[in-house]
Enzyme design. Structure first.
Site, PDB file in Angstrom:
ATOM      1  N   CYS A   1      81.431  32.272   2.572  1.00 53.00           N
ATOM      2  CA  CYS A   1      82.364  33.370   2.267  1.00 53.00           C
ATOM      3  C   CYS A   1      82.750  33.368   0.807  1.00 53.00           C
ATOM      4  O   CYS A   1      83.777  32.808   0.416  1.00 53.00           O
ATOM      5  CB  CYS A   1      83.597  33.240   3.144  1.00 53.00           C
ATOM      6  SG  CYS A   1      83.198  33.310   4.883  1.00 53.00           S
TER       7      CYS A   1
ATOM      8  N   SER B   1      68.405  15.527 -13.627  1.00 52.81           N
ATOM      9  CA  SER B   1      69.094  16.383 -14.581  1.00 52.81           C
ATOM     10  C   SER B   1      70.254  15.622 -15.198  1.00 52.81           C
ATOM     11  O   SER B   1      71.098  15.070 -14.483  1.00 52.81           O
ATOM     12  CB  SER B   1      69.600  17.640 -13.877  1.00 52.81           C
ATOM     13  OG  SER B   1      70.137  18.563 -14.797  1.00 52.81           O
ATOM     14  N   ALA B   2      70.313  15.602 -16.524  1.00 54.16           N
ATOM     15  CA  ALA B   2      71.261  14.738 -17.227  1.00 54.16           C
ATOM     16  C   ALA B   2      72.710  15.089 -16.963  1.00 54.16           C
ATOM     17  O   ALA B   2      73.576  14.208 -16.940  1.00 54.16           O
ATOM     18  CB  ALA B   2      70.976  14.779 -18.728  1.00 54.16           C
ATOM     19  N   HIS B   3      73.032  16.376 -16.781  1.00 57.46           N
ATOM     20  CA  HIS B   3      74.445  16.726 -16.634  1.00 57.46           C
ATOM     21  C   HIS B   3      75.022  16.265 -15.297  1.00 57.46           C
ATOM     22  O   HIS B   3      76.228  16.308 -15.100  1.00 57.46           O
ATOM     23  CB  HIS B   3      74.653  18.231 -16.815  1.00 57.46           C
ATOM     24  CG  HIS B   3      74.155  19.066 -15.683  1.00 57.46           C
ATOM     25  ND1 HIS B   3      72.841  19.406 -15.524  1.00 57.46           N
ATOM     26  CD2 HIS B   3      74.819  19.650 -14.654  1.00 57.46           C
ATOM     27  CE1 HIS B   3      72.704  20.161 -14.452  1.00 57.46           C
ATOM     28  NE2 HIS B   3      73.886  20.328 -13.898  1.00 57.46           N
TER      29      HIS B   3
ATOM     30  N   GLY C   1      66.927  20.320 -15.129  1.00 54.46           N
ATOM     31  CA  GLY C   1      66.438  19.771 -13.879  1.00 54.46           C
ATOM     32  C   GLY C   1      65.685  20.800 -13.061  1.00 54.46           C
ATOM     33  O   GLY C   1      64.684  20.482 -12.396  1.00 54.46           O
ATOM     34  N   THR C   2      66.154  22.039 -13.098  1.00 51.53           N
ATOM     35  CA  THR C   2      65.457  23.107 -12.385  1.00 51.53           C
ATOM     36  C   THR C   2      64.053  23.297 -12.944  1.00 51.53           C
ATOM     37  O   THR C   2      63.084  23.445 -12.183  1.00 51.53           O
ATOM     38  CB  THR C   2      66.256  24.418 -12.490  1.00 51.53           C
ATOM     39  OG1 THR C   2      67.504  24.269 -11.796  1.00 51.53           O
ATOM     40  CG2 THR C   2      65.485  25.578 -11.879  1.00 51.53           C
TER      41      THR C   2
ATOM     42  N   GLN D   1      70.983  14.062  -7.812  1.00 53.11           N
ATOM     43  CA  GLN D   1      72.313  13.574  -7.435  1.00 53.11           C
ATOM     44  C   GLN D   1      72.416  12.052  -7.424  1.00 53.11           C
ATOM     45  O   GLN D   1      73.503  11.506  -7.590  1.00 53.11           O
ATOM     46  CB  GLN D   1      72.703  14.118  -6.057  1.00 53.11           C
ATOM     47  CG  GLN D   1      73.055  15.589  -6.036  1.00 53.11           C
ATOM     48  CD  GLN D   1      74.285  15.903  -6.864  1.00 53.11           C
ATOM     49  OE1 GLN D   1      75.153  15.060  -7.090  1.00 53.11           O
ATOM     50  NE2 GLN D   1      74.372  17.148  -7.323  1.00 53.11           N
TER      51      GLN D   1
END
Length: 460
Positions: free
Chosen positions: A320, A194-196, A69-70, A177
């Site tokens: 954090c 993105s498939a995952h 996807g990136t 998403q």
């Protein structure tokens, strides 16, 4: 062990497993070859493309498979900017886009282009009017996610699509998403996913480019995937990705209703069970499976480890962590509490009993982390003596600066001031957030040697 981090990577869908194993036997050959094995592989690739295109809402010849996807985002942005280079080199994005989009924006600026980052409100929504105002005659591309990966907030995509179309600016939609829950509204020019994220295998991204959208692939290209994803395709993974996307769409309505009810319970119960908690994101305009909240006086990394020891896998957008002292760019853009941040994203099939057990253990876990950090257990007393107190928290990471603020706050009378010195970027969000939660006045900040001074006035 309950897995509540589906927004990072959803568990493999059973259909994905079945399709992957079958394709390993039938789809190992090069689909570009004309021999029997190649033709068989080509049939599988074409069928997968048709299936994915139907789920996306585009033509099969508009859709390409990418290695991630990136990669789809980077190539989509670069290709669209390259295709419209005569128009200009201006890009419009929202301030809460995925880091892959923001990294591409930074690269454009470094190369001499310009970027407008449209702000969001405290729920994470962009104002369509503000987004439209950012469009210029030299705007080559606009990008907007369908829903946020940290908070689940759904953007007013249909309105922005119409505004971009009226301005003649192509819109790239990051649907990573949301695509598992249904296609994006019509009218986009480019779309990525993105498939995952929906239960397909990792290593498969989607890049859809509408016919008529100017697009010039950057870098070396070859004949595969319309030149948008060169190299030998991972055909078994592509087949599994397409098959699982069709499967999750068939289940989406029923599963969305079930998970939304569980998330609604978490959203309602967490503030009642745990003091000093802020639930972030839009209360209704959101994906069905994501809820995010931040806990005052809590170190996010410590909280995630403590929940992991109790058997719950969750994630955080907290500032954090051991790897960075900067707040999540999403939480920063929203202006909400960043410390002690927990994102619960339920996978398909999540059990109500697991959610109930999470709600049972969460108060004790948060209390244990707070006690370990020495956080105050009660709000400050209504009286004090010193007119102004200085807290030196330089060199201490969040949430310690805010804890130190709370500890000394009862030393000042109504109208008195407390200034916290901090070199942790998270304090810029968390001190004002503490004021909002405690009903005190945030005066502002000033530069000091080694960091920043954040001043609070006691009003009650």
């Amino acid at each position: 062990m309950p897995y509540f981090d589906a927004a990072s990577a959803a568990p493999p869908h059973p259909v994905a497993r079945q399709a992957l194993l079958a394709a390993l036997d039938e789809g190992w050959a090069d689909p570009a070859r004309l021999h029997r094995e190649g033709r068989r592989a080509r049939l599988l690739l074409d069928a997968a493309r048709e299936t994915a295109a139907e789920a996306v809402g585009c033509r099969p010849d508009e859709l390409s498979f990418t290695p991630s996807g990136t990669r789809a985002l980077h190539d989509g942005i670069a290709g669209a900017l390259g295709g419209r280079r005569r128009t200009g080199r201006h890009l419009v994005v929202s301030s809460v886009e995925h880091s892959a989009v923001l990294h591409a924006a930074d690269a454009l600026e470094a190369d001499g282009g310009s970027v407008t980052r449209v702000a969001v409100d405290r729920t994470g929504l962009v104002d369509p009017a503000e987004y439209a105002a950012a469009l210029r005659p030299d705007t080559a591309l606009a990008a907007l996610q369908s829903a946020n990966h940290e908070t689940g907030t759904e953007q007013p995509l249909a309105e922005v699509v119409s505004l971009c179309r009226a301005a003649g600016v192509p819109l790239l939609v990051d649907a990573a998403q949301s695509l598992g829950w249904g296609p994006a509204p019509e009218g986009w020019s480019l779309l990525t996913a993105s498939a995952h994220k929906w239960g397909g295998p990792a290593g498969v991204g989607l890049l859809a480019v509408r016919k008529g959208t100017r697009f010039a692939p950057r870098g070396p290209v070859d004949e595969r995937e319309a030149g948008r994803a060169p190299g030998f395709p991972d055909l078994p993974a592509i087949v599994a990705a397409a098959a699982s996307l069709r499967a999750v769409h068939a289940e989406a309505d029923a599963e969305a209703a079930r998970l939304r009810a569980l998330v609604d319970r978490i959203r309602a119960r967490v503030p009642a069970l745990v003091p000093d908690v802020e639930v972030v994101g839009h209360p209704t305009r959101r994906l069905p499976h994501i809820v995010t909240f931040s806990c005052l006086y809590v170190d996010g990394e410590a909280l995630l480890h403590a929940l992991d020891r109790e058997g719950f896998s969750v994630s955080s957008g907290s500032s954090c962590t051991s790897s960075t002292l900067e707040p999540s760019h999403v939480l920063r853009a929203m202006g909400v509490l960043s410390e002690g941040n927990v994102r619960v994203s339920l996978p398909r099939g999540a059990l109500a009993t697991d959610v109930e057990r999470f709600l049972e253990v969460l108060p004790g876990v948060v209390d244990g982390v707070r006690r370990h950090l020495g956080a105050p257990s009660e709000a400050p007393a209504p009286v004090g003596g010193e007119a102004e107190v200085l807290v030196d928290a330089l060199g201490k990471r969040c949430p310690i600066p805010v804890i130190e603020l709370a500890k000394v706050f009862d030393r000042v009378p109504v109208g008195g001031l407390v200034t916290v010195l901090s070199d942790d970027e998270a304090a810029r969000l968390d001190v004002p957030a503490w004021c909002d939660m405690r009903g005190q006045e945030y005066v502002g900040e000033r530069a000091v040697e080694g960091g920043v001074g954040y001043t609070v006035r006691r009003v009650s």
